[in-house]
Design a protein around this motif. Structure first.
Motif, PDB file in Angstrom:
ATOM      1  N   ASP A  90       0.814  -1.220   0.000  1.00  0.00           N
ATOM      2  CA  ASP A  90       0.000   0.000   0.000  1.00  0.00           C
ATOM      3  C   ASP A  90       0.849   1.272   0.000  1.00  0.00           C
ATOM      4  O   ASP A  90       0.316   2.372   0.109  1.00  0.00           O
ATOM      5  CB  ASP A  90      -0.907   0.015   1.232  1.00  0.00           C
ATOM      6  N   LEU A  91       2.147   1.124  -0.124  1.00  0.00           N
ATOM      7  CA  LEU A  91       3.063   2.249   0.015  1.00  0.00           C
ATOM      8  C   LEU A  91       2.813   3.359  -1.002  1.00  0.00           C
ATOM      9  O   LEU A  91       2.761   4.536  -0.640  1.00  0.00           O
ATOM     10  CB  LEU A  91       4.505   1.738  -0.086  1.00  0.00           C
ATOM     11  N   ARG A  92       2.636   3.032  -2.256  1.00  0.00           N
ATOM     12  CA  ARG A  92       2.396   4.055  -3.283  1.00  0.00           C
ATOM     13  C   ARG A  92       1.130   4.853  -2.993  1.00  0.00           C
ATOM     14  O   ARG A  92       1.133   6.074  -3.028  1.00  0.00           O
ATOM     15  CB  ARG A  92       2.246   3.410  -4.658  1.00  0.00           C
ATOM     16  N   LYS A  93       0.047   4.136  -2.743  1.00  0.00           N
ATOM     17  CA  LYS A  93      -1.261   4.776  -2.553  1.00  0.00           C
ATOM     18  C   LYS A  93      -1.260   5.714  -1.340  1.00  0.00           C
ATOM     19  O   LYS A  93      -1.685   6.866  -1.431  1.00  0.00           O
ATOM     20  CB  LYS A  93      -2.330   3.697  -2.389  1.00  0.00           C
ATOM     21  N   VAL A  94      -0.749   5.240  -0.213  1.00  0.00           N
ATOM     22  CA  VAL A  94      -0.758   6.049   1.008  1.00  0.00           C
ATOM     23  C   VAL A  94       0.246   7.197   0.899  1.00  0.00           C
ATOM     24  O   VAL A  94      -0.038   8.316   1.315  1.00  0.00           O
ATOM     25  CB  VAL A  94      -0.468   5.168   2.246  1.00  0.00           C
ATOM     26  N   GLY A  95       1.408   6.922   0.323  1.00  0.00           N
ATOM     27  CA  GLY A  95       2.393   7.980   0.137  1.00  0.00           C
ATOM     28  C   GLY A  95       1.857   9.125  -0.701  1.00  0.00           C
ATOM     29  O   GLY A  95       2.024  10.293  -0.355  1.00  0.00           O
ATOM     30  N   ARG A  96       1.190   8.802  -1.790  1.00  0.00           N
ATOM     31  CA  ARG A  96       0.592   9.837  -2.654  1.00  0.00           C
ATOM     32  C   ARG A  96      -0.469  10.631  -1.893  1.00  0.00           C
ATOM     33  O   ARG A  96      -0.549  11.848  -1.999  1.00  0.00           O
ATOM     34  CB  ARG A  96      -0.055   9.212  -3.879  1.00  0.00           C
ATOM     35  N   ALA A  97      -1.292   9.921  -1.134  1.00  0.00           N
ATOM     36  CA  ALA A  97      -2.375  10.587  -0.405  1.00  0.00           C
ATOM     37  C   ALA A  97      -1.819  11.545   0.647  1.00  0.00           C
ATOM     38  O   ALA A  97      -2.277  12.687   0.741  1.00  0.00           O
ATOM     39  CB  ALA A  97      -3.280   9.549   0.244  1.00  0.00           C
ATOM     40  N   LEU A  98      -0.859  11.103   1.427  1.00  0.00           N
ATOM     41  CA  LEU A  98      -0.310  11.982   2.462  1.00  0.00           C
ATOM     42  C   LEU A  98       0.503  13.114   1.847  1.00  0.00           C
ATOM     43  O   LEU A  98       0.539  14.214   2.379  1.00  0.00           O
ATOM     44  CB  LEU A  98       0.547  11.196   3.446  1.00  0.00           C
ATOM     45  N   ASN A  99       1.167  12.861   0.750  1.00  0.00           N
ATOM     46  CA  ASN A  99       1.984  13.886   0.118  1.00  0.00           C
ATOM     47  C   ASN A  99       1.139  14.942  -0.585  1.00  0.00           C
ATOM     48  O   ASN A  99       1.624  16.024  -0.864  1.00  0.00           O
ATOM     49  CB  ASN A  99       2.958  13.260  -0.880  1.00  0.00           C
ATOM     50  N   SER A 100      -0.142  14.663  -0.842  1.00  0.00           N
ATOM     51  CA  SER A 100      -1.001  15.635  -1.516  1.00  0.00           C
ATOM     52  C   SER A 100      -1.314  16.820  -0.602  1.00  0.00           C
ATOM     53  O   SER A 100      -1.728  17.869  -1.077  1.00  0.00           O
ATOM     54  CB  SER A 100      -2.296  14.976  -1.998  1.00  0.00           C
ATOM     55  N   ASN A 101      -1.112  16.669   0.704  1.00  0.00           N
ATOM     56  CA  ASN A 101      -1.278  17.779   1.643  1.00  0.00           C
ATOM     57  C   ASN A 101      -0.036  18.663   1.592  1.00  0.00           C
ATOM     58  O   ASN A 101       1.021  18.241   1.148  1.00  0.00           O
ATOM     59  CB  ASN A 101      -1.459  17.243   3.069  1.00  0.00           C
ATOM     60  N   ALA A 102      -0.163  19.880   2.071  1.00  0.00           N
ATOM     61  CA  ALA A 102       0.989  20.778   2.123  1.00  0.00           C
ATOM     62  C   ALA A 102       1.995  20.257   3.143  1.00  0.00           C
ATOM     63  O   ALA A 102       1.639  19.674   4.166  1.00  0.00           O
ATOM     64  CB  ALA A 102       0.525  22.177   2.509  1.00  0.00           C
ATOM     65  N   GLY A 103       3.251  20.439   2.853  1.00  0.00           N
ATOM     66  CA  GLY A 103       4.294  20.024   3.790  1.00  0.00           C
ATOM     67  C   GLY A 103       5.118  18.874   3.268  1.00  0.00           C
ATOM     68  O   GLY A 103       4.932  18.404   2.143  1.00  0.00           O
ATOM     69  N   THR A 104       6.027  18.440   4.099  1.00  0.00           N
ATOM     70  CA  THR A 104       6.970  17.387   3.745  1.00  0.00           C
ATOM     71  C   THR A 104       6.452  16.037   4.217  1.00  0.00           C
ATOM     72  O   THR A 104       5.962  15.922   5.331  1.00  0.00           O
ATOM     73  CB  THR A 104       8.334  17.667   4.414  1.00  0.00           C
TER      74      THR A 104
END
Length: 102
Positions: free
Chosen positions: A74-88
């Protein structure tokens, strides 16, 4: 730099001296850097993304707004979702039994 040929090699990016995929990694990697490895079309036939199907390896994906323990599949899906927010967004490897490290 660690050579990534299969999903079995991915955990090595998080270890200074890779010995076992069962143990927690030594550090965190920016999502932007890790996603370049995950999204490179140089695996298998040279036109495929890296398979990340392993359900027994776990990662911490964290941003300022949220964090999650994520199976490798699930790494790709969750990484994309969390990265869509502002910040690092940062990613760390937790090994095969993350509940022992949390």
């Amino acid at each position: 730099m660690t050579e990534i040929a299969t999903e079995d090699d991915l955990w090595k990016l998080f270890s200074k001296k890779p010995k076992s995929h069962r143990k927690k990694g030594d550090g965190l990697i920016l999502w932007e850097a890790l996603s370049q490895v995950l999204n490179a079309k140089s695996f298998g036939d040279g036109r495929s993304l890296l398979d990340v199907n392993d359900e027994e390896r776990f990662y911490l994906v964290a941003s300022r707004q949220a964090s999650a323990v994520v199976r490798q599949c699930d790494l790709r899906k969750v990484g994309r979702a969390l990265n869509s927010n502002a910040g690092t967004t940062m990613v760390g490897y937790l090994g095969t039994q993350p509940e022992d490290d949390l």
